[in-house]
Design an enzyme around this catalytic site. Structure first.
Site, PDB file in Angstrom:
ATOM      1  N   PHE A  34     -18.429  14.435 -26.446  1.00  0.00           N
ATOM      2  CA  PHE A  34     -18.600  12.938 -27.314  1.00  0.00           C
ATOM      3  C   PHE A  34     -18.383  11.876 -26.802  1.00  0.00           C
ATOM      4  CE2 PHE A  34     -13.843  13.058 -26.007  1.00  0.00           C
ATOM      5  CZ  PHE A  34     -13.553  14.124 -25.471  1.00  0.00           C
ATOM      6  N   ARG A  87     -13.101  14.826 -34.054  1.00  0.00           N
ATOM      7  CA  ARG A  87     -12.416  16.727 -33.673  1.00  0.00           C
ATOM      8  C   ARG A  87     -12.841  17.364 -34.086  1.00  0.00           C
ATOM      9  NH1 ARG A  87      -9.776  14.098 -28.786  1.00  0.00           N
ATOM     10  NH2 ARG A  87     -12.127  13.983 -28.226  1.00  0.00           N
ATOM     11  N   LYS A 115      -0.075   7.322 -23.733  1.00  0.00           N
ATOM     12  CA  LYS A 115       0.688   7.331 -24.488  1.00  0.00           C
ATOM     13  C   LYS A 115       2.351   7.073 -25.119  1.00  0.00           C
ATOM     14  CE  LYS A 115      -3.725  10.119 -24.281  1.00  0.00           C
ATOM     15  NZ  LYS A 115      -4.009  10.325 -23.417  1.00  0.00           N
ATOM     16  N   TYR A 164       0.656  -1.314   0.285  1.00  0.00           N
ATOM     17  CA  TYR A 164       0.125   0.172   0.108  1.00  0.00           C
ATOM     18  C   TYR A 164       0.610   1.112   0.122  1.00  0.00           C
ATOM     19  CZ  TYR A 164      -3.953   3.395   1.031  1.00  0.00           C
ATOM     20  OH  TYR A 164      -4.410   3.998   0.770  1.00  0.00           O
ATOM     21  N   ASP A 176       1.957  19.659 -20.678  1.00  0.00           N
ATOM     22  CA  ASP A 176       0.864  18.546 -20.881  1.00  0.00           C
ATOM     23  C   ASP A 176       2.198  17.704 -21.999  1.00  0.00           C
ATOM     24  OD1 ASP A 176      -0.061  16.626 -21.593  1.00  0.00           O
ATOM     25  OD2 ASP A 176      -2.636  17.807 -22.861  1.00  0.00           O
ATOM     26  N   PHE A 183      -6.764  21.033 -25.049  1.00  0.00           N
ATOM     27  CA  PHE A 183      -7.263  19.913 -25.110  1.00  0.00           C
ATOM     28  C   PHE A 183      -9.183  19.456 -24.562  1.00  0.00           C
ATOM     29  CE2 PHE A 183      -7.276  15.098 -23.913  1.00  0.00           C
ATOM     30  CZ  PHE A 183      -7.786  15.191 -25.116  1.00  0.00           C
ATOM     31  N   THR A 184      -8.963  18.197 -24.911  1.00  0.00           N
ATOM     32  CA  THR A 184     -11.253  18.448 -23.845  1.00  0.00           C
ATOM     33  C   THR A 184     -10.368  18.229 -22.265  1.00  0.00           C
ATOM     34  OG1 THR A 184     -10.813  16.156 -24.460  1.00  0.00           O
ATOM     35  CG2 THR A 184     -11.394  16.897 -26.502  1.00  0.00           C
TER      36      THR A 184
HETATM   37  O1  PLI Z   1      -7.145  10.226 -21.328  1.00  0.00           O
HETATM   38  P1  PLI Z   1      -5.990  10.694 -19.921  1.00  0.00           P
HETATM   39  O2  PLI Z   1      -6.689  11.641 -19.058  1.00  0.00           O
HETATM   40  O3  PLI Z   1      -5.161   9.746 -19.219  1.00  0.00           O
HETATM   41  O4  PLI Z   1      -4.878  12.367 -20.762  1.00  0.00           O
HETATM   42  C1  PLI Z   1      -5.729  13.211 -21.098  1.00  0.00           C
HETATM   43  C2  PLI Z   1      -5.295  14.107 -22.045  1.00  0.00           C
HETATM   44  C3  PLI Z   1      -4.122  15.344 -21.878  1.00  0.00           C
HETATM   45  N1  PLI Z   1      -3.997  16.021 -22.514  1.00  0.00           N
HETATM   46  C4  PLI Z   1      -3.815  15.024 -23.457  1.00  0.00           C
HETATM   47  C5  PLI Z   1      -2.482  16.263 -24.580  1.00  0.00           C
HETATM   48  C6  PLI Z   1      -4.329  14.093 -24.314  1.00  0.00           C
HETATM   49  O5  PLI Z   1      -4.250  14.076 -25.223  1.00  0.00           O
HETATM   50  C7  PLI Z   1      -5.231  13.282 -23.113  1.00  0.00           C
HETATM   51  C8  PLI Z   1      -5.890  12.490 -23.648  1.00  0.00           C
HETATM   52  N2  PLI Z   1      -6.411  11.759 -24.804  1.00  0.00           N
HETATM   53  C9  PLI Z   1      -6.936  10.525 -25.807  1.00  0.00           C
HETATM   54  C10 PLI Z   1      -7.635  10.169 -24.323  1.00  0.00           C
HETATM   55  C11 PLI Z   1      -6.363  10.909 -27.099  1.00  0.00           C
HETATM   56  O6  PLI Z   1      -7.685   9.661 -27.030  1.00  0.00           O
HETATM   57  O7  PLI Z   1      -5.992  11.513 -27.471  1.00  0.00           O
END
Ligand code: PLI
Length: 460
Positions: free
Chosen positions: A451, A384, A260, A74, A217, A126-127
């Protein structure tokens, strides 16, 4: 002699996952059930899944081996310390707060740094990032260069900040009302477009003058570094690893979705060089994510992230990762399909306004195109455009982005060149019948990040 030899992936396949083939009749039924929203399709009904590159990566055998080394204590897991050390060594940041994924870090940082009425400039929205800024009382201001909104501009660094826009904002609202500027590397909503190091250095100088922090970011920082190595004067002989380190060193805090660049299926973190922000985030993380040494991640997952970070900055990896995206983009250009250029790092972005010029923005051209591509071939892509942009919190009106795009996003180390050929040919078949395509309208619109779960029906 061959003039320029082809490149190939620096890995071989050890395990495969079968995928289901479907008929057009079945797909018409599936997309209707999904309310014409590709997010609501069942994954097993998808042939080639290019919805996102987020969490869809194939891990290496080293990462899978790392999972077996998970320390699931933990508190004080050894994998946390490995990750912390890796982040210092590769990204330069002093303090780490792990989170379950990127938006967990965005939530905490926004709540800590933004006060009601603040302005938060960024190189395009970004969203999830903008939503958390707004929930904390901030107002996002776009300070990206104009070229980023022009699908035809061949500007090599469409992710650059327009320093005049930044200066104008400071003059207008006062530096004391700007807690930070948020800089995304390989700007997602602009089409995976990079920011240059020279621009980031100039921004650093401007921010130092006014005592404004820079939040990075860094979701796709290594991909951005690839373009710097390829395009920016003075960086051709630097490694991706060195460039990534230099980018990070020019910033104060970072939010990361490890799903990513870092080549894993789940995870994220907040990193900072600021003691005060670190202490506040440590206080917050226990409320929303988990203890400060796991933040919502299993020990094994932190281990996979640490290994993934090291793999992500290998030059050969990045060359084939971005190379595959360029391959698909170039095939589409050759077929006359309108896409954003230069081709970005994580996907090819179709210009839905040019693809379906007979549809108005209210007829949701990008949503329509994503749905038609699925019907055509079982390839899943993502809208998008106006649907992703959502509504202005104050006026209730749609945000109307200049870009109306379909993102054809490539997961890392998952698909082959033959898959890319099928994708290109499927999109070309939709292009051939584009004049007969009708738009969509909302039948259900969620309040936040609409979306993901919105539903639609075809216009008559
Ligand atoms: O999906 P998260 O919560 O791990 O990360 C959010 C996020 C933050 N910044 C950027 C530039 C992103 O691309 C992003 C998440 N992107 C997604 C889910 C995508 O499909 O691009």
């Amino acid at each position: 002699m061959v003039e320029k030899r082809s490149w190939a992936e620096p890995w071989k396949i050890k395990m495969v996952e079968p995928i289901k083939m479907t008929t057009k009749e079945e797909r018409l039924e599936y997309i209707k059930e999904a309310g014409y929203n590709t997010f609501l399709l069942k994954s097993e009904d998808v042939y080639i899944d290019l919805l996102t590159d987020s969490g869809t990566n194939a891990m290496s055998d080293r990462q899978w081996a790392g999972l077996m080394m998970g320390d699931e204590a933990y508190a004080g897991s050894r994998n946390f310390y490995h990750l912390e050390k890796t982040i210092k060594e590769y990204y330069s940041y002093k303090h780490l707060i792990p989170t379950h994924q990127g938006r967990g870090a965005e939530h905490m940082l926004s709540q800590i740094m933004i006060k009601e009425g603040d302005y938060v400039p960024g190189n395009m929205y970004f969203t999830t990032t903008r939503l958390h800024q707004e929930l904390a009382g901030g107002k996002f201001v776009d300070v990206i260069v104009d070229e980023a909104h022009d699908t035809e501009s061949l500007h090599p660094f469409k992710g650059d900040v327009d320093l005049n826009k930044m200066q104008n904002l400071i003059d207008k609202v006062g530096a004391e009302n700007i807690p930070y500027v948020c800089i995304a590397t390989a700007v997602n909503m602009a089409g995976g477009q990079p920011i240059s190091l020279s621009n980031l250095k100039d921004l650093r100088k401007l921010c130092d003058k006014y005592n404004i922090d820079i939040v990075h970011d860094m979701t796709r920082v290594a991909e951005n570094a690839y373009f710097i190595q390829d395009r920016e004067d003075g960086y051709a002989d630097k490694s991706i690893k060195e460039i990534v380190y230099e980018i990070c060193s020019l910033t104060d805090h970072a939010t990361m979705s490890s799903k990513k660049d870092a080549l894993v299926n789940i995870g994220g973190f907040l990193a900072t060089n600021n003691e005060d922000v670190f202490v506040k985030a440590q206080n917050m993380v226990v409320m929303y994510e988990g203890l400060h040494t796991y933040g919502g991640m299993a020990g094994r997952d932190m281990e996979a992230v640490a290994i993934g970070i090291k793999e992500s900055v290998e030059d050969d990896h990045m060359k084939s990762r971005v190379g595959q995206v360029l391959y698909l983009g170039e095939r589409l250009i050759d077929m006359g399909i309108p896409i954003i250029q230069p081709i970005g790092s994580h996907g090819v972005f179709l210009d839905a306004k040019k693809f379906l010029p007979h549809l108005t923005q209210d007829e949701l051209p990008a949503q329509t195109l994503a749905s038609e591509i699925y019907i055509e071939s079982g390839v899943r892509t993502m809208e998008r455009g106006i649907v992703s942009a959502g509504r202005n919190k104050e006026t209730g009106e749609h945000y109307r982005p200049a870009l109306e795009l379909v993102r054809v996003t490539i997961p890392r180390r998952v698909y082959t060149q033959a898959h890319m050929d099928v994708v290109a040919e499927s999109i070309a078949d939709v292009f051939a019948r584009r004049d007969n395509i009708k738009g969509l309208k909302f039948t259900y619109e969620p309040e936040y990040l609409r979306f993901f779960q919105a539903r639609f029906e075809p216009l008559q």
